[in-house]
Design a protein around this motif. Structure first.
Motif, PDB file in Angstrom:
ATOM      1  N   ASN A  28       0.838  -1.175   0.072  1.00 16.58           N
ATOM      2  CA  ASN A  28      -0.091  -0.026  -0.050  1.00 16.58           C
ATOM      3  C   ASN A  28       1.012   1.276   0.168  1.00 16.58           C
ATOM      4  OD1 ASN A  28      -2.793  -1.224   0.109  1.00 16.58           O
ATOM      5  ND2 ASN A  28      -1.742  -2.037   2.024  1.00 16.58           N
ATOM      6  N   SER A  29       2.059   1.161   0.482  1.00 15.49           N
ATOM      7  CA  SER A  29       2.972   2.302   0.382  1.00 15.49           C
ATOM      8  C   SER A  29       3.541   2.770  -0.813  1.00 15.49           C
ATOM      9  CB  SER A  29       4.053   1.799   1.536  1.00 15.49           C
ATOM     10  OG  SER A  29       5.043   0.904   0.840  1.00 15.49           O
ATOM     11  N   GLY A  30       3.373   1.800  -1.999  1.00 13.13           N
ATOM     12  CA  GLY A  30       4.018   1.826  -3.184  1.00 13.13           C
ATOM     13  C   GLY A  30       4.999   0.841  -3.204  1.00 13.13           C
ATOM     14  N   GLU A  53      -9.216  -4.058  -9.397  1.00 13.08           N
ATOM     15  CA  GLU A  53      -8.092  -3.984  -8.513  1.00 13.08           C
ATOM     16  C   GLU A  53      -8.620  -3.937  -6.888  1.00 13.08           C
ATOM     17  OE1 GLU A  53      -6.901  -1.073  -6.768  1.00 13.08           O
ATOM     18  OE2 GLU A  53      -8.646  -0.163  -7.285  1.00 13.08           O
ATOM     19  N   PHE A  54      -7.677  -4.011  -5.884  1.00 18.19           N
ATOM     20  CA  PHE A  54      -8.133  -4.126  -4.776  1.00 18.19           C
ATOM     21  C   PHE A  54      -9.027  -3.123  -3.967  1.00 18.19           C
ATOM     22  CE2 PHE A  54      -4.506  -7.129  -4.500  1.00 18.19           C
ATOM     23  CZ  PHE A  54      -5.071  -7.925  -3.797  1.00 18.19           C
ATOM     24  N   LEU A  55      -9.010  -1.849  -4.538  1.00 25.08           N
ATOM     25  CA  LEU A  55      -9.855  -0.954  -4.090  1.00 25.08           C
ATOM     26  C   LEU A  55     -11.413  -1.189  -4.545  1.00 25.08           C
ATOM     27  CD1 LEU A  55      -9.935   1.590  -2.114  1.00 25.08           C
ATOM     28  CD2 LEU A  55      -9.430   2.942  -4.240  1.00 25.08           C
ATOM     29  N   ASP A  56     -11.524  -1.427  -5.722  1.00 26.96           N
ATOM     30  CA  ASP A  56     -12.725  -1.806  -6.279  1.00 26.96           C
ATOM     31  C   ASP A  56     -13.430  -2.895  -5.591  1.00 26.96           C
ATOM     32  OD1 ASP A  56     -12.905   0.289  -8.079  1.00 26.96           O
ATOM     33  OD2 ASP A  56     -11.883  -0.820  -9.609  1.00 26.96           O
ATOM     34  N   VAL A  57     -12.564  -3.787  -5.385  1.00 29.53           N
ATOM     35  CA  VAL A  57     -13.134  -5.114  -4.423  1.00 29.53           C
ATOM     36  C   VAL A  57     -13.541  -4.637  -3.262  1.00 29.53           C
ATOM     37  CG1 VAL A  57     -12.665  -7.464  -3.813  1.00 29.53           C
ATOM     38  CG2 VAL A  57     -11.870  -6.434  -6.268  1.00 29.53           C
ATOM     39  N   ASN A  97      -8.621  -5.328   1.667  1.00 32.29           N
ATOM     40  CA  ASN A  97      -7.452  -4.342   1.162  1.00 32.29           C
ATOM     41  C   ASN A  97      -6.268  -5.134   0.624  1.00 32.29           C
ATOM     42  OD1 ASN A  97      -8.853  -1.822   1.704  1.00 32.29           O
ATOM     43  ND2 ASN A  97      -8.403  -2.047   3.880  1.00 32.29           N
ATOM     44  N   ARG A  98      -5.571  -4.535  -0.089  1.00 35.02           N
ATOM     45  CA  ARG A  98      -4.376  -5.191  -0.400  1.00 35.02           C
ATOM     46  C   ARG A  98      -3.428  -5.491   0.799  1.00 35.02           C
ATOM     47  NH1 ARG A  98      -1.105  -4.151  -5.072  1.00 35.02           N
ATOM     48  NH2 ARG A  98      -2.594  -2.837  -6.178  1.00 35.02           N
ATOM     49  N   ASP A  99      -2.877  -6.458   0.584  1.00 34.75           N
ATOM     50  CA  ASP A  99      -1.972  -7.006   1.748  1.00 34.75           C
ATOM     51  C   ASP A  99      -2.509  -6.968   3.207  1.00 34.75           C
ATOM     52  OD1 ASP A  99       0.539  -7.811   2.667  1.00 34.75           O
ATOM     53  OD2 ASP A  99       1.153  -5.594   3.341  1.00 34.75           O
ATOM     54  N   ARG A 100      -3.953  -7.151   3.024  1.00 37.48           N
ATOM     55  CA  ARG A 100      -4.695  -7.725   4.458  1.00 37.48           C
ATOM     56  C   ARG A 100      -5.475  -8.969   4.144  1.00 37.48           C
ATOM     57  NH1 ARG A 100      -4.682  -4.412   9.115  1.00 37.48           N
ATOM     58  NH2 ARG A 100      -6.699  -4.958   9.360  1.00 37.48           N
ATOM     59  N   THR A 101      -4.878  -9.996   4.947  1.00 39.52           N
ATOM     60  CA  THR A 101      -5.276 -11.289   4.831  1.00 39.52           C
ATOM     61  C   THR A 101      -5.996 -11.891   6.025  1.00 39.52           C
ATOM     62  OG1 THR A 101      -3.099 -11.943   5.526  1.00 39.52           O
ATOM     63  CG2 THR A 101      -3.350 -11.634   3.139  1.00 39.52           C
ATOM     64  N   MET A 102      -6.539 -12.832   5.968  1.00 36.93           N
ATOM     65  CA  MET A 102      -6.991 -13.767   6.641  1.00 36.93           C
ATOM     66  C   MET A 102      -6.563 -15.301   6.610  1.00 36.93           C
ATOM     67  SD  MET A 102     -11.009 -13.952   5.682  1.00 36.93           S
ATOM     68  CE  MET A 102     -11.190 -12.190   5.107  1.00 36.93           C
ATOM     69  N   ALA A 103      -6.659 -16.019   7.571  1.00 34.29           N
ATOM     70  CA  ALA A 103      -6.257 -17.637   7.330  1.00 34.29           C
ATOM     71  C   ALA A 103      -6.831 -17.927   6.179  1.00 34.29           C
ATOM     72  CB  ALA A 103      -6.784 -18.310   8.899  1.00 34.29           C
ATOM     73  N   PRO A 144     -13.213   4.073   7.084  1.00 29.45           N
ATOM     74  CA  PRO A 144     -11.813   4.230   7.696  1.00 29.45           C
ATOM     75  C   PRO A 144     -11.097   2.999   7.040  1.00 29.45           C
ATOM     76  CG  PRO A 144     -13.260   4.696   9.318  1.00 29.45           C
ATOM     77  CD  PRO A 144     -14.213   4.176   8.010  1.00 29.45           C
ATOM     78  N   PHE A 145      -9.849   3.322   6.595  1.00 34.19           N
ATOM     79  CA  PHE A 145      -8.901   2.377   6.602  1.00 34.19           C
ATOM     80  C   PHE A 145      -8.171   1.953   7.678  1.00 34.19           C
ATOM     81  CE2 PHE A 145      -9.910   3.767   2.239  1.00 34.19           C
ATOM     82  CZ  PHE A 145      -9.637   2.857   1.300  1.00 34.19           C
ATOM     83  N   PRO A 146      -7.162   0.828   7.662  1.00 31.74           N
ATOM     84  CA  PRO A 146      -6.321   0.402   8.622  1.00 31.74           C
ATOM     85  C   PRO A 146      -5.632   1.703   9.212  1.00 31.74           C
ATOM     86  CG  PRO A 146      -6.725  -1.298   7.384  1.00 31.74           C
ATOM     87  CD  PRO A 146      -7.303  -0.167   6.755  1.00 31.74           C
ATOM     88  N   PRO A 147      -4.944   1.809  10.209  1.00 29.60           N
ATOM     89  CA  PRO A 147      -4.108   2.666  10.620  1.00 29.60           C
ATOM     90  C   PRO A 147      -2.793   2.658   9.875  1.00 29.60           C
ATOM     91  CG  PRO A 147      -4.084   1.301  12.444  1.00 29.60           C
ATOM     92  CD  PRO A 147      -5.233   0.814  11.417  1.00 29.60           C
ATOM     93  N   GLU A 148      -2.276   1.713   9.175  1.00 33.98           N
ATOM     94  CA  GLU A 148      -0.902   1.650   8.659  1.00 33.98           C
ATOM     95  C   GLU A 148      -1.251   1.978   7.106  1.00 33.98           C
ATOM     96  OE1 GLU A 148      -2.647  -2.728   8.059  1.00 33.98           O
ATOM     97  OE2 GLU A 148      -2.556  -1.183   9.464  1.00 33.98           O
ATOM     98  N   PHE A 149      -2.400   2.160   6.577  1.00 37.40           N
ATOM     99  CA  PHE A 149      -2.501   2.666   5.326  1.00 37.40           C
ATOM    100  C   PHE A 149      -2.203   4.146   5.230  1.00 37.40           C
ATOM    101  CE2 PHE A 149      -3.962  -1.471   4.714  1.00 37.40           C
ATOM    102  CZ  PHE A 149      -4.320  -1.688   3.527  1.00 37.40           C
TER     103      PHE A 149
END
Length: 343
Positions: free
Chosen positions: A94-96, A191-195, A235-241, A316-321
């Motif tokens: 997400n940082s590029g 892409e991820f934002l649309d999803v 979100n991109r790079d946010r995952t679940m088991a 809102p997005f997660p704080p690291e975004f």
């Protein structure tokens, strides 16, 4: 004195591999006594459905060097000394920033990961050939305080109906913890934002139909005793088991695909590292045909645009975004009110 070590023979696309497992008698799950060797052998036993769900995509490894009661950390890129069959793909965060991320292409990689004390596998929703466009729409039904697994079960069929109205085929699995994961195979055209926006649209529609049971409120103080639809897991790079991934919980539970018919009576605690392979042998993989007919998120994106026009915009997005366009302030409502009152 040489350290304890065993060699497991692991079938693969290029023939058998010999994968070493050191300290095989080390206990990973103290409450049930499951060892590192049992964990490695579990991946051999569930190889085909595990690879179908988690293979050929970027994946993060959650590693527990001292068992699940100890500290853990995440590995995203293959560490130095990884065998040559452990592959990687360059992904954009997400940082590029771009960085290589581990990819599982054969079950020997999962067995090697068990040797590296990996318990939980967190796959991306996109494949290695196109990491920017997900092949899955994922929805996490997360019980909040005052609710439990049964509340997630009560909500899931209504979510399935919402997704069906949007032209998507929904599949369900236990999270391995208290919640449920509902996945839809999709054409990798967005892409991820649309999803993420598609997930928000589905979640808002579900919350409109079940306002006393479902919430999309990001701030915990606003959720109440309802099931939270965690849209930020899209979100991109946010995952679940991943499906068939063990969880770092006392009973060694596994995030397990189930059928919609068995949802009402299922006991998620019954699916463990010791029982899941037998379930597969007896019943087969409920997600065997998961990717056969991917859908499109066009209708959900139309719902998103409709809601935006009605004044329901970004969440809102997660704080690291990084700060995202149209995003509301990242401050919990009670704190914002105190600031306003003080001013």
């Amino acid at each position: 004195m040489a350290s304890e070590r065993i060699i497991l023979t692991v079938p693969g696309p290029d023939g058998d591999r010999e994968v070493g497992v050191s300290s095989p008698s080390r206990v990973i799950w103290p409450e049930v006594g499951i060892t590192k060797r049992e964990l490695a052998e579990y991946f051999l036993a569930v190889a085909e459905p595990f690879l179908a769900a988690n293979g050929n995509r970027p994946v993060s490894l959650q590693r527990f060097p001292d068992g699940i009661d100890g500290e853990s950390f995440f590995s995203k890129n293959p560490p130095k000394g990884a065998p040559p069959y452990v592959e990687s793909v360059s992904v954009t965060y997400n940082s590029g920033r771009r960085h290589p991320q581990l990819v599982i292409t054969e079950i020997a990689t999962a067995v090697w990961a068990a040797q590296m004390n990996t318990v939980v596998f967190h796959p991306w929703a996109s494949l290695a050939g196109d990491t920017d466009n997900p092949v899955e729409l994922r929805i996490d039904l997360d019980p909040q305080p005052g609710t439990d697994f049964a509340d997630a079960v009560a909500v899931a069929p209504a979510l399935r109906d919402v997704l069906a109205e949007a032209g998507l085929d929904a599949w369900v699995k236990t999270s391995g913890s208290r919640g449920l994961h509902v996945f839809c195979p999709i054409v990798p055209a967005s892409e991820f934002l649309d999803v993420r926006h598609a997930v928000i649209a589905a979640a808002r529609e579900l919350a409109r139909r079940m306002p006393d049971r479902v919430t999309v409120d990001w701030w915990k103080e606003q959720r109440g005793a309802r099931i939270f639809v965690d849209f930020n897991q899209a979100n991109r790079d946010r995952t679940m088991a991943g499906a068939y991934s063990p969880r770092a919980l006392p009973g060694a539970t596994v995030s397990t695909p189930i059928t919609w018919d068995e949802l009402a009576t299922v006991d998620p605690a019954a699916f463990t590292v010791r029982t899941t392979a037998q379930r597969l042998a007896e019943r087969g993989d409920p997600w065997h045909d998961f990717a056969a007919a991917p859908g499109r998120i066009d209708t959900l994106l139309q719902w998103w645009e409709r809601d935006v026009a009605d004044g329901l915009g970004e969440l809102p997005f997660p704080p690291e975004f990084p700060k995202m366009p149209g995003e509301p302030p990242r401050v919990q409502p009670s704190r914002a009110k105190k600031t306003d009152d003080a001013e």
